[in-house]
Design a protein around this motif. Structure first.
Motif, mmCIF file in Angstrom:
data_model
loop_
_atom_site.group_PDB
_atom_site.id
_atom_site.type_symbol
_atom_site.label_atom_id
_atom_site.label_comp_id
_atom_site.label_asym_id
_atom_site.label_seq_id
_atom_site.Cartn_x
_atom_site.Cartn_y
_atom_site.Cartn_z
ATOM 1 N N ARG A 109 14.160 -21.569 37.251
ATOM 2 C CA ARG A 109 14.992 -22.199 37.882
ATOM 3 C C ARG A 109 14.803 -23.781 38.509
ATOM 4 N NH1 ARG A 109 19.779 -19.749 41.981
ATOM 5 N NH2 ARG A 109 20.580 -21.884 42.613
ATOM 6 N N ILE A 110 15.481 -24.823 38.139
ATOM 7 C CA ILE A 110 15.428 -26.100 39.161
ATOM 8 C C ILE A 110 17.012 -26.460 39.088
ATOM 9 C CG2 ILE A 110 14.583 -27.457 37.020
ATOM 10 C CD1 ILE A 110 13.493 -29.350 39.396
ATOM 11 N N ASP A 111 17.342 -26.684 40.231
ATOM 12 C CA ASP A 111 18.805 -27.057 40.343
ATOM 13 C C ASP A 111 19.308 -28.647 40.050
ATOM 14 O OD1 ASP A 111 19.163 -24.579 40.792
ATOM 15 O OD2 ASP A 111 19.812 -24.875 43.121
ATOM 16 N N GLN A 112 18.912 -29.054 38.826
ATOM 17 C CA GLN A 112 19.321 -30.324 38.240
ATOM 18 C C GLN A 112 20.086 -30.212 37.033
ATOM 19 O OE1 GLN A 112 18.514 -32.935 36.115
ATOM 20 N NE2 GLN A 112 19.069 -34.358 37.512
ATOM 21 N N CYS A 166 9.807 -32.327 40.965
ATOM 22 C CA CYS A 166 11.065 -31.907 41.350
ATOM 23 C C CYS A 166 11.155 -31.944 43.064
ATOM 24 C CB CYS A 166 11.133 -30.221 41.192
ATOM 25 S SG CYS A 166 9.524 -29.526 41.960
ATOM 26 N N PHE A 167 12.260 -31.637 43.653
ATOM 27 C CA PHE A 167 12.633 -31.665 44.925
ATOM 28 C C PHE A 167 12.095 -30.519 45.782
ATOM 29 C CE2 PHE A 167 16.409 -33.843 42.948
ATOM 30 C CZ PHE A 167 16.243 -35.349 43.599
ATOM 31 N N HIS A 308 2.362 -28.113 47.610
ATOM 32 C CA HIS A 308 2.059 -28.241 46.060
ATOM 33 C C HIS A 308 2.981 -29.309 45.421
ATOM 34 C CE1 HIS A 308 0.000 -24.391 46.447
ATOM 35 N NE2 HIS A 308 -0.575 -24.589 45.487
ATOM 36 N N ASN A 309 3.992 -29.855 46.479
ATOM 37 C CA ASN A 309 4.850 -30.785 45.791
ATOM 38 C C ASN A 309 4.154 -32.128 46.361
ATOM 39 O OD1 ASN A 309 6.950 -32.893 45.305
ATOM 40 N ND2 ASN A 309 8.324 -31.005 45.156
ATOM 41 N N PRO A 310 3.814 -33.095 45.296
ATOM 42 C CA PRO A 310 3.060 -34.303 45.449
ATOM 43 C C PRO A 310 3.966 -35.506 46.011
ATOM 44 C CG PRO A 310 2.881 -33.965 43.278
ATOM 45 C CD PRO A 310 4.005 -32.878 43.830
ATOM 46 N N ILE A 311 5.503 -35.405 45.682
ATOM 47 C CA ILE A 311 6.211 -36.490 45.757
ATOM 48 C C ILE A 311 7.422 -36.355 46.660
ATOM 49 C CG2 ILE A 311 8.030 -37.853 44.366
ATOM 50 C CD1 ILE A 311 6.422 -37.237 41.922
ATOM 51 N N SER A 312 7.987 -34.899 46.899
ATOM 52 C CA SER A 312 9.014 -34.815 47.630
ATOM 53 C C SER A 312 8.589 -34.142 48.981
ATOM 54 C CB SER A 312 10.053 -33.997 46.773
ATOM 55 O OG SER A 312 11.149 -33.733 47.375
ATOM 56 N N LEU A 313 9.432 -34.164 49.922
ATOM 57 C CA LEU A 313 9.458 -33.429 50.990
ATOM 58 C C LEU A 313 10.853 -32.922 51.618
ATOM 59 C CD1 LEU A 313 7.227 -36.448 53.062
ATOM 60 C CD2 LEU A 313 6.323 -34.238 52.237
ATOM 61 N N ALA A 314 10.604 -31.961 52.471
ATOM 62 C CA ALA A 314 11.675 -31.472 53.076
ATOM 63 C C ALA A 314 11.463 -31.107 54.516
ATOM 64 C CB ALA A 314 12.163 -30.087 52.182
ATOM 65 N N MET A 315 12.862 -31.428 55.256
ATOM 66 C CA MET A 315 12.868 -31.228 56.898
ATOM 67 C C MET A 315 14.059 -30.191 56.898
ATOM 68 S SD MET A 315 13.432 -33.859 59.974
ATOM 69 C CE MET A 315 15.166 -33.822 59.848
ATOM 70 N N SER A 316 13.604 -29.290 57.718
ATOM 71 C CA SER A 316 14.773 -28.416 57.921
ATOM 72 C C SER A 316 15.943 -28.983 58.788
ATOM 73 C CB SER A 316 14.093 -27.139 58.614
ATOM 74 O OG SER A 316 13.909 -27.387 60.146
ATOM 75 N N LEU A 317 17.064 -28.184 58.636
ATOM 76 C CA LEU A 317 18.132 -28.609 59.258
ATOM 77 C C LEU A 317 18.942 -27.306 60.064
ATOM 78 C CD1 LEU A 317 20.052 -31.068 57.247
ATOM 79 C CD2 LEU A 317 18.520 -31.747 59.187
ATOM 80 N N LYS A 318 18.066 -26.416 60.357
ATOM 81 C CA LYS A 318 18.308 -25.181 60.861
ATOM 82 C C LYS A 318 19.390 -25.298 62.213
ATOM 83 C CE LYS A 318 16.569 -20.582 61.527
ATOM 84 N NZ LYS A 318 15.513 -19.900 61.489
ATOM 85 N N ASN A 319 18.811 -26.030 63.139
ATOM 86 C CA ASN A 319 19.585 -26.049 64.512
ATOM 87 C C ASN A 319 20.885 -26.650 63.961
ATOM 88 O OD1 ASN A 319 17.548 -24.983 65.956
ATOM 89 N ND2 ASN A 319 16.378 -26.813 65.634
ATOM 90 N N LEU A 320 21.094 -27.892 63.329
ATOM 91 C CA LEU A 320 22.043 -28.651 63.006
ATOM 92 C C LEU A 320 23.274 -27.555 62.377
ATOM 93 C CD1 LEU A 320 23.319 -31.428 63.257
ATOM 94 C CD2 LEU A 320 22.432 -31.907 60.928
ATOM 95 N N ASP A 321 22.572 -26.760 61.655
ATOM 96 C CA ASP A 321 23.437 -25.787 60.681
ATOM 97 C C ASP A 321 24.153 -24.811 61.514
ATOM 98 O OD1 ASP A 321 23.132 -23.515 58.019
ATOM 99 O OD2 ASP A 321 24.712 -25.022 58.342
ATOM 100 N N ALA A 376 13.210 -35.982 51.206
ATOM 101 C CA ALA A 376 12.964 -37.322 51.084
ATOM 102 C C ALA A 376 11.845 -37.469 50.290
ATOM 103 C CB ALA A 376 12.809 -38.134 52.420
ATOM 104 N N ALA A 377 11.869 -38.609 49.459
ATOM 105 C CA ALA A 377 10.546 -38.672 48.431
ATOM 106 C C ALA A 377 10.052 -39.956 48.439
ATOM 107 C CB ALA A 377 11.249 -38.675 47.021
ATOM 108 N N SER A 378 8.629 -39.975 48.152
ATOM 109 C CA SER A 378 7.852 -41.066 48.121
ATOM 110 C C SER A 378 7.758 -41.337 46.643
ATOM 111 C CB SER A 378 6.641 -40.923 48.953
ATOM 112 O OG SER A 378 5.667 -42.057 48.659
ATOM 113 N N ALA A 379 8.579 -42.454 46.063
ATOM 114 C CA ALA A 379 8.311 -42.477 44.655
ATOM 115 C C ALA A 379 7.550 -43.768 44.691
ATOM 116 C CB ALA A 379 9.650 -42.451 43.950
#
Length: 426
Positions: A109-112, A166-167, A308-321, A376-379
């Protein structure tokens, strides 16, 4: 060198390269006939010797770039004037003739949406393999893939459709293990390498997968890897005859624009120029990662650990959510209206139906990922200024979102308090 440009040409056919607008003619450098013939997109067209020559040259240059980027044993490739999704569909349709009994495609699965629709459009049934959570990362469930192959029967499976770029927190599939499984069960393997050419890690995975197992073709986007307009892709592989079969599956002639765009770009950059862009992208990934982590710490969030992801990064939004269910999607709107493009906000529990298949937790690549997050990604082509401006605007948006969330919480508390007072008075 195309016949429509010959001074003495007399055209009496239904397609003679006539163009009503001079602006359109100049836009296409008067290369009007396109590429290929009705039976093969890579074939030489006698009316279009110039366009055909440029197309051959483009395919050779692109093959060299793919080798330079890390897949050194690739044997053949061609540029196709379709984006990644339709190019994947062309690969699946080519395999149909080799495996007439097959009806399933095994798909980690990849959500695209375009990845999913590429299988549906080709007339096959995707068999979705859910990812497994390892730390913060979503990784390929190899055991589930093999179990599904055994359950369905190898002869009923068209191919395994895997993914590299992938993201986050999704990471590239375990290509080596998948390639070995495909070799063991004699099942074709198609790789969606949409924006993986710019990553040495993604290209290494493809090279290693082909070395230890089976990879029949890998598909990559022109615009995402070479900074040209949308509308083209590269289909490449390790078996020259199979790649030629795919090119012959394309019906009719095709536009020469994507080939011409990428040829002009690569000749302008040169090998050294393209390698420099790859180097800068990798440096910007490290910079984005370190700076986004600092910002996450300031806002009591965290940069998810996805090595293991060399392009995309993810920052949590747990507190905001936790403060406000709508705050996550609102943050995405705030960023977009402040001219931040490409950042994705992913709320928890989103449900979406694509071609009658319902995905829980859509966009997060899992049914129930533990937290909401921002991507966010470094492309290729990203500059330090892009990163700095993005972080500055994200910081402001997070502060504004928290203020609004606190304000709404206070209003709700006052409203609840007033409601309780009225009940006591009654």
């Amino acid at each position: 060198m195309d016949s429509n440009n010959f001074l003495g040409n007399c055209g009496v056919g239904e397609r003679e390269g006539r163009v009503a607008s001079g602006l359109v003619a100049r836009r296409h450098y008067r290369l009007i006939h396109g590429i290929g013939r009705s039976g093969d997109i890579s074939a030489v067209q006698p009316k279009a010797a110039g366009s055909s020559l440029l197309n051959k040259l483009t395919n050779s240059v692109v093959l060299d770039i793919i080798k330079l980027a890390g897949v050194r044993t690739v044997t053949n490739c061609f540029v196709v004037p379709m984006a990644t999704g339709m190019s994947l569909t062309l690969c699946f349709l080519t395999l149909r003739h080799k495996r007439p009994k097959a009806k399933y495609v095994i798909w980690p699965r990849i959500d695209q949406k375009s990845c999913f629709k590429s299988m549906i459009t080709a007339g096959f049934e995707p068999v979705v393999i859910e990812n497994v959570l390892e730390g913060d990362e979503l990784r390929t469930d190899i055991e589930a893939v093999e179990a599904k192959i055994k359950a369905l029967g190898a002869e009923n499976i068209l191919c395994v459709h895997s993914t590299t770029s992938c993201f986050a927190p999704r990471v590239p599939d375990r290509l080596e293990e998948l390639a070995v499984i495909c070799a063991n069960y004699d099942i074709p393997h198609i790789v969606n390498n949409a924006y993986g050419v710019q990553s040495s890690k993604c290209m290494h995975l493809i090279q290693q997968g082909a070395r230890v197992g089976r990879i029949d073709a890998f598909v990559q986007s022109l615009d995402k890897n070479f900074m040209v307009p949308v509308g083209g892709a590269i289909i490449a592989g390790f078996n020259e005859s199979f790649i030629q079969e795919i090119s012959k599956m394309y019906p009719g002639r095709a536009s020469a624009s994507p080939s011409l765009d990428v040829l002009i770009t690569l000749l302008s950059l040169g090998a050294s120029g393209y390698k420099q862009l790859l180097k800068e992208r990798k440096e910007m990934f490290s910079y984005l990662s370190s700076e986004l982590k600092k910002l996450a710490d300031i806002h009591n969030e965290r940069l998810l650990d996805t090595p293991h992801n060399p392009i995309s990064l993810a920052m949590s939004l747990k507190n905001l959510d936790e403060n406000n269910d709508a705050a996550v999607t609102q943050l995405g709107s705030m960023l977009f209206t402040r001219q931040v493009s490409g950042a994705r906000v992913v709320p928890c529990g989103s449900v979406q139906t694509v071609n009658n298949y319902t995905f829980k937790g859509f966009m997060s690549h899992a049914n129930d990922y533990p937290c909401a997050y921002l991507n966010a990604a470094s492309a290729i082509g990203i500059k330090k200024q892009d990163v700095d401006v993005f972080l500055k605007r994200l910081d402001k948006c997070l502060k504004t979102s928290r203020k609004e969330a606190k304000k709404e919480k206070s209003v709700n508390e006052i409203s609840n308090s007033n409601t309780g007072t009225e009940q006591v008075g009654d």
